[in-house]
Design a protein around this motif. Structure first.
Motif, short mmCIF file in Angstrom:
data_model
loop_
_atom_site.label_atom_id
_atom_site.label_comp_id
_atom_site.label_asym_id
_atom_site.label_seq_id
_atom_site.Cartn_x
_atom_site.Cartn_y
_atom_site.Cartn_z
N ALA A 34 0.83 -1.18 0.09
CA ALA A 34 -0.03 -0.06 -0.02
C ALA A 34 0.85 1.19 0.18
O ALA A 34 0.58 2.34 -0.64
CB ALA A 34 -0.89 -0.01 1.15
N ALA A 35 1.86 1.34 0.76
CA ALA A 35 2.72 2.52 0.95
C ALA A 35 3.43 2.75 -0.47
O ALA A 35 3.55 3.99 -0.96
CB ALA A 35 3.84 2.39 2.09
N GLU A 36 3.79 1.47 -1.27
CA GLU A 36 4.48 1.88 -2.44
C GLU A 36 3.52 2.27 -3.41
O GLU A 36 4.00 3.19 -4.35
CB GLU A 36 5.09 0.39 -2.78
N THR A 84 4.35 5.72 -5.43
CA THR A 84 4.53 5.66 -6.97
C THR A 84 3.20 6.25 -7.74
O THR A 84 3.21 6.72 -8.89
CB THR A 84 5.12 4.05 -7.31
N ASP A 85 2.20 5.95 -7.20
CA ASP A 85 0.78 6.37 -7.75
C ASP A 85 0.68 5.64 -9.07
O ASP A 85 0.11 5.97 -10.31
CB ASP A 85 0.75 7.79 -8.24
N GLU A 86 1.33 4.23 -9.15
CA GLU A 86 1.16 3.47 -10.50
C GLU A 86 0.11 2.32 -10.21
O GLU A 86 -0.36 2.03 -9.19
CB GLU A 86 2.35 2.57 -10.54
N GLY A 120 -2.69 5.20 -6.98
CA GLY A 120 -3.07 3.93 -7.64
C GLY A 120 -4.02 3.78 -8.86
O GLY A 120 -4.29 2.96 -9.51
N CYS A 121 -5.25 4.65 -8.31
CA CYS A 121 -6.30 4.52 -9.23
C CYS A 121 -6.31 5.96 -10.07
O CYS A 121 -6.34 7.09 -9.65
CB CYS A 121 -7.53 4.64 -8.33
N TYR A 144 1.79 12.60 11.57
CA TYR A 144 1.79 13.38 10.68
C TYR A 144 2.81 12.92 9.46
O TYR A 144 3.19 13.75 8.64
CB TYR A 144 2.01 14.77 11.23
N THR A 145 3.62 11.95 9.89
CA THR A 145 4.73 11.48 9.08
C THR A 145 4.12 10.10 8.19
O THR A 145 3.64 9.44 8.72
CB THR A 145 6.03 11.42 10.00
N THR A 146 5.07 10.07 7.22
CA THR A 146 4.88 8.79 6.27
C THR A 146 5.64 7.41 7.04
O THR A 146 5.32 6.49 6.39
CB THR A 146 5.52 8.96 4.86
N ASP A 147 6.04 7.73 8.26
CA ASP A 147 6.56 6.52 8.93
C ASP A 147 5.35 5.69 9.29
O ASP A 147 5.57 4.42 9.49
CB ASP A 147 7.07 6.81 10.05
#
Length: 380
Positions: A28-30, A34-36, A207-208, A344-347
């Motif tokens: 999910a994070a990937e 990447t928004d692919e 992703g969509c 608030y972080t992407t961690d």
């Protein structure tokens, strides 16, 4: 609500949940980064029968009831909001258009391919100047012999750049208002004049692909019309009514993800020599989050139940989508608050849930439009 599920519905839930935990959540994070378009995950869902959940087996669907479909989509969205939108747009919008309004040949040719996952579906209604105001659309379809010629453009089309089958709305009579709108099946690979102008860079729902489409003298055979000329406005409204149930499901899935992560974090994170879950303030947040989720689930399944029974479900679906979308934003927001600075972080994933949740209040009927729908039903 588990106590009210049938054995088959529990089996569907558990199967999809296992797939999501093993295949979707680790990616999910990937996908967000990447928004692919995650074509491989879509292929895996097709193998599991998840790309045609609510449609009959005679059209290669899974033959599930609408409760099971909503449960399945809820689990998918729990893993990835973007993947939830891919399935919802493909199934509730494109697939449902073909199932409800297509003739037998159209169902066998186009719906069955969607249900198998051989093809991806999209629903092209919105335009730059025609969002909630459908009759304001400017795309036209002019009859020319045994064909229609489409000209115009569409905006905000989920799956639009990857779709093999697109249900497109266009005016066949520009002076007839809502009664002048018709719907068609478009095949991007086959139809010259179909152009993808680009895709949007969005806050969430990664992703969509959300595409802008253009039609330049796009000629399609006359047997690609769905129903009769002038039926399109009704088709759009009825399809969106059903789709709202699954946007409620997407909302609930994202809210559940935030609650699950927050429960785990609150018990692991220590402050002042104790887990923060021991503080009443945090306990109250968690209690409110779960209560909102459970109330949204009840509304969603009430709408699904009315749809299954053939009852009028317009108001209930609007309420389910309105309430679930708003509690989704509220619950994911509280998830960030419980995580504090880390949230608030992407961690941590809660910031992604929050970004994905906001879209629920906008597409397939904004919260403002849905309140109008609910009020009109009450006043009738």
């Amino acid at each position: 609500m588990d106590f009210s599920l049938t054995a088959e519905q529990r089996q569907i839930r558990d199967m999809v949940a296992e797939f999501v935990d093993e295949e979707v959540k680790p990616r999910a994070a990937e996908i967000d980064e990447t928004d692919e378009f995650p074509a491989d995950l879509v292929d895996q869902m097709a193998e599991l029968g998840l790309m045609g959940m609510p449609f009959p087996e005679e059209y290669d669907g899974a033959g599930l009831d609408y409760h099971s479909y909503a449960i399945g989509l809820e689990e998918i969205a729990r893993g990835s909001g973007g993947l939830g939108t891919i399935v919802a747009a493909h199934t509730s919008l494109a697939g449902n258009m073909l199932y409800e309004y297509g003739d037998e040949d159209q169902k066998q040719e186009y719906l069955a391919a969607l249900n198998r996952g051989d093809d991806i579906g999209a629903f092209a209604l919105s335009e730059p100047g025609a969002g909630s105001d459908v009759p304001a659309m400017e795309t036209t379809a002019e009859k020319d012999g045994d064909a229609y010629v489409l000209n115009g453009g569409k905006l905000w089309i989920s799956n639009g750049s990857v779709a093999d089958t697109v249900t497109v709305f266009a005016k066949t009579d520009e002076d007839a208002g809502p009664k002048g709108v018709s719907s068609f099946v478009v095949r991007p690979e086959d139809d010259d004049g179909f152009h993808v102008e680009g895709t949007e860079h969005k806050l969430g729902d990664k992703g969509c692909p959300t595409a802008e489409l253009r039609f330049d003298d796009m000629r399609i055979p006359e047997d690609r019309i769905l129903g009769e000329e002038g039926d399109g406005f009704r088709h759009a409204l009825e399809t969106l009514n059903g789709g709202r149930i699954t946007i409620a499901a997407r909302s609930i899935g994202l809210a559940r993800a935030a609650l699950e992560d927050s429960l785990e974090y609150a018990q692991d994170r220590e402050q002042f020599d104790q887990p923060i879950s021991e503080f009443q303030t945090i306990q109250h947040k968690l209690a409110d989050m779960d209560t909102k989720i459970q109330s949204a689930k009840l509304l969603m399944h009430d709408a699904a139940d009315k749809k299954i029974r053939g009852e009028d479900f317009i108001k209930t679906a609007a309420q389910a989508k309105l309430h679930a979308s708003e509690i989704s934003r509220e619950v994911t927001n509280e998830g960030i608050q419980i995580h504090g600075g880390y949230g608030y972080t992407t961690d941590f994933e809660v910031e992604r849930y929050y970004r994905d949740a906001k879209l629920n209040e906008i597409y397939e009927g904004t919260s403002e439009v849905l309140r109008n729908t609910i009020a009109q039903r009450l006043l009738e």
